[in-house]
Design an enzyme around this catalytic site. Structure first.
Site, PDB file in Angstrom:
ATOM      1  N   GLU A 122      47.823   5.338  -9.463  1.00 31.94           N
ATOM      2  CA  GLU A 122      46.616   4.519  -9.962  1.00 31.94           C
ATOM      3  C   GLU A 122      46.446   4.630 -11.417  1.00 31.94           C
ATOM      4  OE1 GLU A 122      42.816   5.516  -8.145  1.00 31.94           O
ATOM      5  OE2 GLU A 122      41.886   3.677  -9.104  1.00 31.94           O
ATOM      6  N   ALA A 255      41.092  13.976  -8.958  1.00 30.36           N
ATOM      7  CA  ALA A 255      42.042  14.057  -7.487  1.00 30.36           C
ATOM      8  C   ALA A 255      42.064  12.572  -7.577  1.00 30.36           C
ATOM      9  CB  ALA A 255      41.225  14.691  -6.373  1.00 30.36           C
ATOM     10  N   MET A 256      42.968  12.262  -6.333  1.00 27.92           N
ATOM     11  CA  MET A 256      43.388  11.119  -6.192  1.00 27.92           C
ATOM     12  C   MET A 256      43.711  10.720  -4.790  1.00 27.92           C
ATOM     13  SD  MET A 256      44.463   7.786  -7.238  1.00 27.92           S
ATOM     14  CE  MET A 256      44.809   6.737  -6.129  1.00 27.92           C
ATOM     15  N   GLU A 257      43.249   9.686  -4.036  1.00 29.21           N
ATOM     16  CA  GLU A 257      42.993   9.237  -2.777  1.00 29.21           C
ATOM     17  C   GLU A 257      44.072   8.571  -2.019  1.00 29.21           C
ATOM     18  OE1 GLU A 257      41.607   7.600  -5.361  1.00 29.21           O
ATOM     19  OE2 GLU A 257      41.213   5.639  -4.852  1.00 29.21           O
ATOM     20  N   ASN A 258      45.471   8.804  -2.638  1.00 31.56           N
ATOM     21  CA  ASN A 258      46.708   8.444  -2.015  1.00 31.56           C
ATOM     22  C   ASN A 258      46.776   8.218  -0.525  1.00 31.56           C
ATOM     23  OD1 ASN A 258      47.859   8.585  -4.641  1.00 31.56           O
ATOM     24  ND2 ASN A 258      48.053  10.379  -4.429  1.00 31.56           N
ATOM     25  N   HIS A 290      35.077  12.922  -1.475  1.00 26.54           N
ATOM     26  CA  HIS A 290      35.136  11.667  -2.179  1.00 26.54           C
ATOM     27  C   HIS A 290      36.280  11.028  -1.941  1.00 26.54           C
ATOM     28  CE1 HIS A 290      34.545   8.674  -5.856  1.00 26.54           C
ATOM     29  NE2 HIS A 290      35.932   9.084  -5.658  1.00 26.54           N
ATOM     30  N   GLU A 291      37.449  11.792  -1.981  1.00 22.87           N
ATOM     31  CA  GLU A 291      38.709  11.232  -2.174  1.00 22.87           C
ATOM     32  C   GLU A 291      39.012  10.924  -0.333  1.00 22.87           C
ATOM     33  OE1 GLU A 291      39.845  10.579  -4.435  1.00 22.87           O
ATOM     34  OE2 GLU A 291      38.979  12.004  -5.747  1.00 22.87           O
ATOM     35  N   HIS A 294      37.227   7.492   0.392  1.00 19.63           N
ATOM     36  CA  HIS A 294      38.070   6.303  -0.165  1.00 19.63           C
ATOM     37  C   HIS A 294      39.153   5.789   1.066  1.00 19.63           C
ATOM     38  CE1 HIS A 294      37.407   5.583  -4.263  1.00 19.63           C
ATOM     39  NE2 HIS A 294      37.654   6.904  -4.484  1.00 19.63           N
ATOM     40  N   GLU A 313      34.759   2.809  -6.422  1.00 18.67           N
ATOM     41  CA  GLU A 313      34.537   4.082  -7.290  1.00 18.67           C
ATOM     42  C   GLU A 313      32.965   4.148  -6.910  1.00 18.67           C
ATOM     43  OE1 GLU A 313      36.303   6.362  -7.495  1.00 18.67           O
ATOM     44  OE2 GLU A 313      38.345   5.472  -7.796  1.00 18.67           O
TER      45      GLU A 313
END
Ligand code: BES
Ligand code: ZN
Length: 850
Positions: A122, A255-258, A290-291, A294, A313
Site C-alpha cells: 500500500e 502497521a499494514m493490514e495485508n 485496527h489492522e 481492516h 481508514e
C-alpha cells in the site's frame, strides 16, 4: 531516473480498468540482489469499461520475458509501466522480472530488513514487484509460491504445499494488489488459536526474530480480544484458516493490514513490562485491532480508488477507537483522541496542507495518509452515528457489509447505505467529505421568562483552493446544569443545518449553565464567551466527562493566554479548581492525570494566531515553564500525597487501572522534581521494574543536573534493545531546553547507533526535534537548518518518510517575519536539490504556496 514531470491525478478522471483479473499466480525465487518474480495472470475484457488500453504499472523492474497466451512479446516499457497489444478475449499474461530487495531502502515493494524479506505494497508498491494493474478496484484471488532457504516463508491466505526451500499459499478472497504480502526469514512463532462463533478454527501466529520471542504475548491477547469484539459488536467473523502477524524493524508506517498476513513495525507489536510503557501497550492493543478490523473494512470491502481512502481508514480508526473505549475507559480514550485531533488535524486544516477528508487531487498518494483522512475521517463516522442513532448505525453497517462484500466502493456507496436504512437525505452531510477547514461555532445565549435560548453561528475559514464553504450539518450535544450543579436537561443532540440557528429550552426554573459539544460531538472549534467561575463550575459538576475535562483545559488555557498577553501571574482560579479535582478520590486516576496535562504549545500558538496575534514559540515555552513551576509550588503537598497514593504494589499489568495510577504518579513526580532537584525521581529510576516508571523518572532527571549520569546509565542498560534506544534518543531531545534542542539532535545524529535506514530511529531524533516546538522554532533558525539538512539526506533513500516529516514546517505562515524568512530559505533550499523526490517536492511546494 527520477520522474521528469510528476502528474496530478484527479478524482473526476476516474475510469474503470479495461480488463478484469480472474486469477493471479506469482512465483518468487528469493535472492538479495536478483530476486526473480514470475507472474501468470488471467485477464479478460471488462464489459463495463470503454477504454481497452492494456497498461500495466511497473517501476524499477528488469523484464526478463513476457508472454501472452504463451507467445513471447516485446512490450513497450516506460518509467511507469508497460503497454502491450492484447486480444479482445480472455488471455493469459506471463512475465518474469528481476528485482533487488537488498538495494530497496525506500521500504516499498519487496525489501530486506535485518536479513528478513518483507513487503509493503500500500498504496502503490506492488508495481515495484511485478507488472500489474496496481489499483485498488482490480481485485483477484492470488496463489503464491515462494522459493528461498529461509526457514519461514509466508504469504496471504491459507497455506498449501511446503517443503525444503519452498512454500505455497493460496488466498481465495479476491483482493487488490496493495494487500499482497510476502515474508521470508529466520523467525519464530508465538502461536495460539481462535474459534470463530460459527466454529471455524483459526491458527494465530505472531512471528518475530528469535530474540524478541518474549515480547509477543500482549499482541496475541490483543488480537484475540479484537477478533471477539468484531464478532460481538459488528457481527464480523474472520474468514481464513490462519492469521499471521509479523514484526519488522524497518517500516515506514505503524502497521499494514495485508490479507491474513499483517506486517507490523516492531514498535507497534513488541512489548514487555521492562521495555514498553503503558502508552506503548495501549497503542499496540489499538493498532492490532485496527489492522485486524481492516479485514472487513478495507479488505472484504475495499476502495474504488485512493481518493476514497477515508472509506477504509476513517471507518477503521473509528472502529478501533470504539474497541479501545470498550477495553479501557471511554472518557479517557475520547479525551486522548480529541487532544490528538486538535494538535494534528486542526493544525493541518488551518495551514497550507489543508485538504478535504476525500481529496480531489494528488501528486503522490503517500502524502495523503494524513490526520485529516484518518482522524477527521473517523470523526465523520462518529457524527453519522450520532445523527442516525446507535441502532440505525448498526443496521446501516450491516447493509453496507452485505451489499458491498467483495467490491471496491466509494463514499457515495457508504452514505447510500445510511440513506437507505434511515430514509434520510445525506446531501448536506456529504460536505464534510468535500470541504476542508475546521468550522468555528460561535455560541451566544439568552434567558427570558423561563426560556433559555442557545444561538449558534457557523463559519469555516477558506482553505487552499476552497473559498466558499456553505453551512454543514453539525450535531451539537448539549446538556444543561442548574445553579446547584444538578443536571436539569440530559444530553440531547441539536442538529444545526443553517448558518445561524437558535434552539430554545422551556420550563426551566432558573438560568442554566450549558454544557455544549458534549463528548466532542463534532470536530469544530467552539467559540464562547465564558468566565472562570463558569469553567470551575463545569469542572466540578458536569456529568459529561469530556466537557468536565474541557472545562479544566479552558481554565488553564485562559490563564496561559493571559500570562502571554499581559505578563500576568498564573491564575489562582485554575490552581484552586485543579487542586480540588486532583484530590477527588471518586475520579479515575487516569482522568485526573489528563486533567493535569496543560494545553500544548501548538494549541496556544494557534489560539493566539486566531486572535490576530503573532505567537512566539519561545514566549509560549517560557509561559508554560512558569505555569508549571508555580503549579508545582502551589501543589507541593498534594503532589506528594498523590504520588504516594498511586504506587502500584500488585505485579505489573498493562491494564487501564494500573496505567492510570502510574500516569498520575508520574505527573506528580514531574511536579515534585521541580522542587527536590530530582531526588525522588532518582529513587523511582533506581527501583523501577517497568519502563513506564523508568522512563517517567528518566524524563524528570533529564531536566535536572543529574541528566548526564542518567543518560549514560540508561544507554548502558538498554544498548541492545533497539526500541528502548529509540526512546533514549527521543527523550533527550524533547526534554532539551529550546536553545539546546537542535544541538542535541545534531550530536545524536552523529551517534554510532543513529541510522537513516530505520525510520523509527530517524523519527526518534528528528520527529523529537520537531515535537520540541520552542527548540525547533528557535530564533536562530538552527532547528530549521538541521531538519532540512537531514531531510535532504534521507530523501534519496526513503522519500516517503522524508516527505511526511516536512509537515514540521507547515505552520510557518503564522510566525513572525524573521522566522518566516528563515523557514522560506530552507524550503527553497530543499526544493532546489537536484532529483528531489516527487514526495518531497509535492509537500514542500504545497507548504511554500501558503
Ligand atoms: N493501511 C495502513 C498502513 C499504510 C499507510 C500503509 C500508508 C501504506 C501507506 C494501516 O492500516 C494504518 O492505518 N496504520 C496506521 C495505524 C493505525 C492505528 C491508524 C499507521 O501505520 O500509522
Ligand atoms: Zn488503517
Amino acid at each position: 531516473m527520477r520522474d521528469a514531470a510528476p502528474q496530478t491525478i484527479h478524482l473526476k478522471d476516474y475510469t474503470p480498468f479495461g480488463f478484469l483479473v480472474d486469477k493471479v499466480a506469482l512465483s518468487f525465487r528469493l535472492d538479495p540482489q536478483a530476486t526473480r518474480v514470475l507472474s501468470r495472470i488471467a485477464f479478460r475484457p471488462n464489459p463495463e469499461a470503454a477504454d481497452r488500453r492494456f497498461f500495466l504499472h511497473g517501476e524499477g523492474l528488469k523484464l526478463i520475458e513476457a508472454r501472452i497466451d504463451g507467445e513471447k512479446i516485446n512490450p513497450e516499457i516506460s518509467e511507469t509501466g508497460l503497454e502491450a497489444a492484447v486480444p479482445e478475449r480472455p488471455f493469459i499474461w506471463e512475465a518474469e522480472v528481476e528485482i533487488a530487495p537488498a538495494a530497496n531502502t525506500a521500504l516499498e515493494g519487496l525489501y530486506l530488513s535485518n536479513g528478513m524479506y518483507c513487503t509493503q505494497c500500500e498504496a502503490e508498491g506492488f508495481r515495484k514487484i511485478t507488472f500489474y494493474p496496481d489499483r485498488p478496484d482490480v481485485m483477484a484471488p492470488f496463489d503464491v509460491r515462494i522459493e528461498g532457504d529461509q526457514p519461514v516463508l509466508l504469504s496471504n491466505g491459507n497455506p498449501g504445499a511446503s517443503g525444503a526451500g519452498f512454500a505455497e499459499w493460496s488466498d481465495p478472497w479476491p483482493k487488490p494488489s496493495y494487500l499482497f504480502a510476502l515474508v521470508a526469514g529466520d523467525l519464530v512463532a508465538h502461536p495460539d488459536r481462535f474459534v470463530t462463533r460459527s466454529g471455524r478454527e483459526v491458527a494465530l501466529n505472531v512471528w518475530v526474530r528469535p530474540e524478541d520471542a518474549d515480547k509477543c504475548a500482549f499482541a496475541m491477547e490483543s488480537l484475540k480480544k479484537a477478533m471477539r469484539w468484531d464478532e460481538e459488536k459488528y457481527g464480523r467473523e474472520y474468514d481464513l484458516d490462519v492469521f499471521n502477524i509479523v514484526a519488522v524493524d524497518d517500516f515506514n508506517m505503524g502497521a499494514m493490514e495485508n490479507k491474513g498476513l499483517n506486517i507490523f513495525n516492531a514498535s507497534a507489536v513488541l512489548a514487555s513490562p521492562e521495555t514498553a510503557t503503558d502508552a506503548n501497550f495501549e497503542r499496540i492493543e489499538g493498532i492490532i485491532a485496527h489492522e485486524y478490523f481492516h479485514n472487513w473494512t478495507g479488505n472484504r470491502i475495499t476502495c474504488r480508488d485512493w481518493f476514497q481512502l477515508c472509506l477504509k481508514e476513517g471507518l477503521t480508526v473509528f472502529r478501533d477507537s470504539q474497541f479501545t473505549a470498550d477495553q479501557r475507559s471511554a472518557a479517557v480514550k475520547r479525551i486522548r483522541d480529541v487532544t490528538l485531533l486538535r494538535a494534528r488535524q486542526f493544525r493541518e486544516d488551518a495551514g497550507p496542507l489543508a485538504h478535504p477528508v476525500r481529496p480531489e487531487s494528488f501528486v503522490e498518494i503517500n502524502n495523503f495518509y494524513t490526520a485529516t483522512v484518518y482522524e477527521k475521517g473517523a470523526e465523520l463516522v462518529g457524527m453519522l452515528r450520532r445523527l442516525v442513532g446507535d441502532e440505525a448505525y448498526a443496521r446501516a453497517l450491516d447493509l453496507y457489509f452485505t451489499r458491498h462484500d467483495g467490491q471496491a466502493v466509494t463514499i457515495e456507496d457508504w452514505l447510500k447505505a445510511f440513506e437507505d436504512v434511515t430514509g434520510r437525505d445525506l446531501t448536506q452531510f456529504k460536505r464534510w467529505y468535500s470541504d476542508a477547514g475546521t468550522p468555528r461555532l460561535r455560541v451566544s445565549e439568552d434567558w427570558q421568562d423561563g426560556r433559555y435560548t442557545l444561538s449558534f453561528e457557523q463559519f469555516t475559514p477558506p482553505t487552499p483552493g476552497q473559498d466558499e464553504k456553505p453551512p454543514r450539518v453539525i450535531p451539537i450535544a448539549v446538556g444543561l446544569l442548574g445553579p446547584n450543579g444538578d443536571e436539569v436537561r440530559r444530553t440531547q443532540i441539536l442538529e444545526m443545518t443553517e448558518e445561524k440557528q437558535s434552539f430554545t429550552f422551556e420550563g426551566l426554573a432558573a438560568r442554566p449553565v450549558p454544557s455544549i459539544l458534549r463528548d466532542f460531538s463534532a470536530p469544530v472549534i467552539l467559540e464562547r464567551e465564558s468566565g472562570n467561575a463558569e469553567r470551575a463550575f463545569l469542572l466540578a459538576h458536569d456529568t459529561d466527562p469530556f466537557n468536565r475535562w474541557q472545562a479544566g483545559r479552558d481554565l488553564a488555557r485562559a490563564a496561559l493566554l493571559a500570562m502571554l498577553r499581559t505578563g500576568a501571574a498564573p491564575d489562582p482560579a485554575y490552581l484552586d479548581a485543579i487542586r480540588m479535582l486532583a484530590r477527588d478520590e471518586a475520579l479515575d486516576p487516569a482522568f485526573r492525570a489528563l486533567a493535569l496535562d496543560l494545553p500544548g504549545e501548538e494549541e496556544l500558538a494557534q489560539a493566539l494566531f486566531d486572535a490576530g496575534e503573532i505567537p512566539d514559540p519561545q514566549a509560549i515555552w517560557e509561559a508554560l515553564e512558569r505555569f508549571r513551576q508555580t503549579r508545582a509550588e502551589a501543589m507541593a503537598d498534594l503532589a506528594r500525597a498523590l504520588y504516594d497514593a498511586h504506587q502500584v504494589t500488585a505485579p505489573f499489568a498493562p491494564n487501564a487501572a494500573q496505567s492510570g495510577a502510574r500516569s498520575l504518579a508520574n505527573a506528580a513526580l514531574a511536579m515534585i522534581t521541580r522542587l527536590d532537584g530530582g531526588a525522588l525521581a532518582r529513587r523511582q529510576y533506581d527501583s523501577a521494574d517497568n519502563m513506564t516508571l523508568q522512563l517517567g523518572a528518566f524524563s524528570c532527571l533529564l531536566r535536572t543536573d543529574r541528566a548526564g549520569a542518567a543518560t549514560r546509565a540508561f544507554y548502558d542498560q538498554w544498548r541492545d534493545e533497539r526500541l528502548v534506544i529509540d526512546k533514549w534518543f527521543t527523550m533527550q531531545i524533547v526534554n532539551a531546553r529550546p536553545e539546546d534542542a537542535a544541538g542535541r539532535a545534531r550530536e545524536l545524529a552523529a551517534h554510532p547507533d543513529f541510522t537513516l535506514k530505520t525510520p523509527n530511529r530517524f523519527r526518534a531524533v528528528f520527529g523529537a526535534l520537531s515535537a520540541n516546538q520552542a527548540g525547533f522554532h528557535h530564533a536562530s533558525g538552527k532547528g530549521y537548518a538541521l531538519l532540512a539538512d537531514w531531510l535532504i539526506r534521507l530523501d534519496p533513500l526513503n522519500p516517503q518518510t522524508a516527505a511526511r516529516m516536512c509537515s514540521a514546517f507547515e505552520t510557518w505562515r503564522r510566525l513572525d517575519p524573521s522566522r518566516q524568512k528563515l523557514i522560506k530559505a530552507q524550503l527553497e533550499r530543499m526544493l532546489a536539490v537536484p532529483g528531489l523526490s516527487r514526495d518531497m517536492t509535492e509537500m514542500l511546494t504545497r507548504i511554500r504556496a501558503a
